[in-house]
Design an enzyme around this catalytic site. Sequence first.
Site, PDB file in Angstrom:
ATOM      1  N   ASN A 128      -5.424 -26.571  47.462  1.00 43.91           N
ATOM      2  CA  ASN A 128      -5.032 -27.524  48.538  1.00 43.91           C
ATOM      3  C   ASN A 128      -4.394 -27.087  49.569  1.00 43.91           C
ATOM      4  OD1 ASN A 128      -2.188 -28.134  48.208  1.00 43.91           O
ATOM      5  ND2 ASN A 128      -2.733 -28.952  46.264  1.00 43.91           N
TER       6      ASN A 128
ATOM      7  N   ASP B  81      -0.268 -26.698  36.746  1.00 41.37           N
ATOM      8  CA  ASP B  81      -0.197 -27.979  37.267  1.00 41.37           C
ATOM      9  C   ASP B  81      -0.279 -29.051  36.371  1.00 41.37           C
ATOM     10  OD1 ASP B  81      -0.213 -27.286  40.341  1.00 41.37           O
ATOM     11  OD2 ASP B  81      -2.307 -27.189  40.379  1.00 41.37           O
TER      12      ASP B  81
ATOM     13  N   ASN C 164      -2.971 -36.960  37.137  1.00 43.00           N
ATOM     14  CA  ASN C 164      -4.315 -36.368  37.098  1.00 43.00           C
ATOM     15  C   ASN C 164      -4.731 -36.026  35.749  1.00 43.00           C
ATOM     16  OD1 ASN C 164      -3.290 -34.406  39.663  1.00 43.00           O
ATOM     17  ND2 ASN C 164      -4.593 -36.049  39.936  1.00 43.00           N
TER      18      ASN C 164
ATOM     19  N   ARG D 119     -11.657 -34.383  45.994  1.00 44.43           N
ATOM     20  CA  ARG D 119     -11.464 -33.848  44.589  1.00 44.43           C
ATOM     21  C   ARG D 119     -12.532 -34.967  43.681  1.00 44.43           C
ATOM     22  NH1 ARG D 119      -7.223 -31.272  43.228  1.00 44.43           N
ATOM     23  NH2 ARG D 119      -6.472 -29.688  44.931  1.00 44.43           N
TER      24      ARG D 119
ATOM     25  N   HIS E  58      -6.034 -36.225  47.533  1.00 46.00           N
ATOM     26  CA  HIS E  58      -5.938 -37.462  46.317  1.00 46.00           C
ATOM     27  C   HIS E  58      -5.514 -38.578  47.245  1.00 46.00           C
ATOM     28  CE1 HIS E  58      -5.109 -34.486  42.946  1.00 46.00           C
ATOM     29  NE2 HIS E  58      -6.424 -34.836  43.057  1.00 46.00           N
TER      30      HIS E  58
ATOM     31  N   ASP F 179      -3.585 -40.843  45.779  1.00 46.81           N
ATOM     32  CA  ASP F 179      -1.989 -41.324  45.730  1.00 46.81           C
ATOM     33  C   ASP F 179      -1.115 -40.515  46.666  1.00 46.81           C
ATOM     34  OD1 ASP F 179      -1.895 -38.802  44.461  1.00 46.81           O
ATOM     35  OD2 ASP F 179      -1.221 -39.496  42.512  1.00 46.81           O
TER      36      ASP F 179
ATOM     37  N   ALA G 204       3.346 -27.411  45.825  1.00 49.74           N
ATOM     38  CA  ALA G 204       2.051 -27.386  44.956  1.00 49.74           C
ATOM     39  C   ALA G 204       1.132 -28.624  45.404  1.00 49.74           C
ATOM     40  CB  ALA G 204       2.085 -27.505  43.417  1.00 49.74           C
TER      41      ALA G 204
ATOM     42  N   CYS H  50       2.582 -38.135  41.465  1.00 49.63           N
ATOM     43  CA  CYS H  50       1.708 -37.098  40.867  1.00 49.63           C
ATOM     44  C   CYS H  50       2.210 -36.710  39.695  1.00 49.63           C
ATOM     45  CB  CYS H  50       1.529 -35.728  41.837  1.00 49.63           C
ATOM     46  SG  CYS H  50       0.885 -36.177  43.341  1.00 49.63           S
TER      47      CYS H  50
HETATM   48  N1  ARG Z   1      -1.720 -28.666  42.787  1.00 49.37           N
HETATM   49  C1  ARG Z   1      -2.317 -29.818  42.203  1.00 49.37           C
HETATM   50  C2  ARG Z   1      -3.759 -30.052  42.838  1.00 49.37           C
HETATM   51  O1  ARG Z   1      -4.129 -29.272  43.592  1.00 49.37           O
HETATM   52  C3  ARG Z   1      -1.480 -30.884  42.759  1.00 49.37           C
HETATM   53  C4  ARG Z   1      -1.986 -32.250  42.281  1.00 49.37           C
HETATM   54  C5  ARG Z   1      -1.051 -33.497  42.597  1.00 49.37           C
HETATM   55  N2  ARG Z   1      -1.551 -34.517  42.049  1.00 49.37           N
HETATM   56  C6  ARG Z   1      -1.706 -35.910  42.494  1.00 49.37           C
HETATM   57  N3  ARG Z   1      -1.899 -36.856  41.695  1.00 49.37           N
HETATM   58  N4  ARG Z   1      -1.819 -35.945  43.935  1.00 49.37           N
HETATM   59  O2  ARG Z   1      -4.520 -30.320  42.008  1.00 49.37           O
END
Ligand code: ARG
Length: 283
Positions: free
Chosen positions: A31, A74, A80, A148, A177, A179, A267, A273
């Site tokens: 990302n 992660d 997730n 995603r 995402h 969220d 990240a 998250c």
């Molecule tokens: N580095 C992770 C990814 O790209 C971060 C995930 C963040 N999670 C979230 N629920 N937004 O998948």
Amino acid sequence: MPSGTTGASRDTQPAFLMCPPRFFNVQYVINPWMEGNVHRASPGEAARQWNALHAAVCRVARVLLLAPEPGVPDMVFTANAGLLHRGRAVLSRFCHEERGREEPFYQAWFQAAGIAVDTLPPEIPFEGEGDALFTPDGKRLWAGHGWRTHLRSHALLAGLLGCEVVSLRLVDPRFYHLDTCFCPLANGDLLYFPAAFDAESRARIEAWYPKDRRIAVAEPDALAFACNAVHAGRTVILNEISPALADELQARGFEVVQVRLGEFLKAGGAAKCLCLRLHETGA
Ligand code: ARG
């Protein structure tokens, strides 16, 4: 945790699953937040920030811990892992192979906790609660797609969960995402960043939430992951935000708890998250 049960299924008392950041760092780029940040997270600072978040969440909810595993940095982002509803979990099918390696650990945890696991066909990505958030009554699921999670998963979710699923298309790669830009709060308010959605999706949001229930955050707060909030009752726990947004939330009756989460922003994640909801939404 007693074996065989979390005690969390079907329970509306707030409970979350978190995973300590023992093996967390930015080790690949999937990302835009991770770009330029490979190996740049400080393990010590990440541990301090995660501990502060854990302590804040423990004050308002029960927190269960998932054992961290090497090679899946992660895995701290437990939102997730999947999506829980009525005592069952739909397991995530990650879009990227780097995160796909987390799936067996989540599946094992759900099963050990006595939570029945549903899976989607391997070719249909779905990234759990990161892209799927219920309205407070638990009847409507807002589901993101575009980066995603694949749109085709939404109809499958509706079938598996027996609820209405409303699709929202994400158009800004920084908000990959749901969220990261959308947070239905317990009192019926919504925290969101409108520019992260296409026009049709914005219209769906506006048709459901009257103007006075929508808190449209400005871009600087959105980039501070203000919408990535953990909420339990009237408490909202999130990364550091502007005084104006904190005031707005307080004026609506929320207790705002800010926890600096900069290491995790590297990240592409923040408070929400890092927590998977285990309690039931709605009645
Ligand atoms: N580095 C992770 C990814 O790209 C971060 C995930 C963040 N999670 C979230 N629920 N937004 O998948």
